[in-house]
Design a protein around this motif. Sequence first.
Motif, short mmCIF file in Angstrom:
data_model
loop_
_atom_site.label_atom_id
_atom_site.label_comp_id
_atom_site.label_asym_id
_atom_site.label_seq_id
_atom_site.Cartn_x
_atom_site.Cartn_y
_atom_site.Cartn_z
N GLY A 68 4.34 1.56 6.67
CA GLY A 68 4.57 1.44 5.23
C GLY A 68 4.47 2.78 4.52
O GLY A 68 5.28 3.11 3.67
N MET A 79 7.29 -2.14 -0.99
CA MET A 79 5.85 -2.02 -1.02
C MET A 79 5.21 -3.42 -1.06
O MET A 79 4.19 -3.62 -0.43
CB MET A 79 5.43 -1.20 -2.22
N TYR A 103 4.99 -4.93 2.40
CA TYR A 103 3.87 -4.43 3.20
C TYR A 103 2.55 -5.04 2.76
O TYR A 103 1.69 -5.37 3.58
CB TYR A 103 3.80 -2.91 3.13
#
Length: 130
Positions: free
Chosen positions: A37, A1, A4
């Motif tokens: 993502g 995460m 991204y």
Amino acid sequence: MVTYLVIIASISTWQSNIFNYQLLVQVLFLFVVLIYGYKSIVKQGKIPQSVIIFSQDGKWLETVSGEQVSWQVSPQSRATRLVLFINIVSPLTPQKSQWRLIYKDQVNEQYFRRLCRVIIFQQQNATRII
């Protein structure tokens, strides 16, 4: 995460008016990164968690979705302070092997140290055999 978020921040901080239709290209890239993502995060949430039981002598029993698979920790496994590189080999077909990376913060201290002892035990047994 985090990856991204870094990519999104990078795209959104482009210098303005470098080329024609830059705003359109930026929005398109942001849209693609956001979709990719989101899909990878949702996919990661659907992966079933496995239960692993291992012994000091390197036997590794993995249970995924009710199926049990037996492995043996090989002497090629390595331990560092932050990461364990565990090579597991199928006892039935020694050509079949897998690598597992276990980070120190993935498990509690007791299990991390126990895995380190298993790796060291396997390495010592390999040198005794040779």
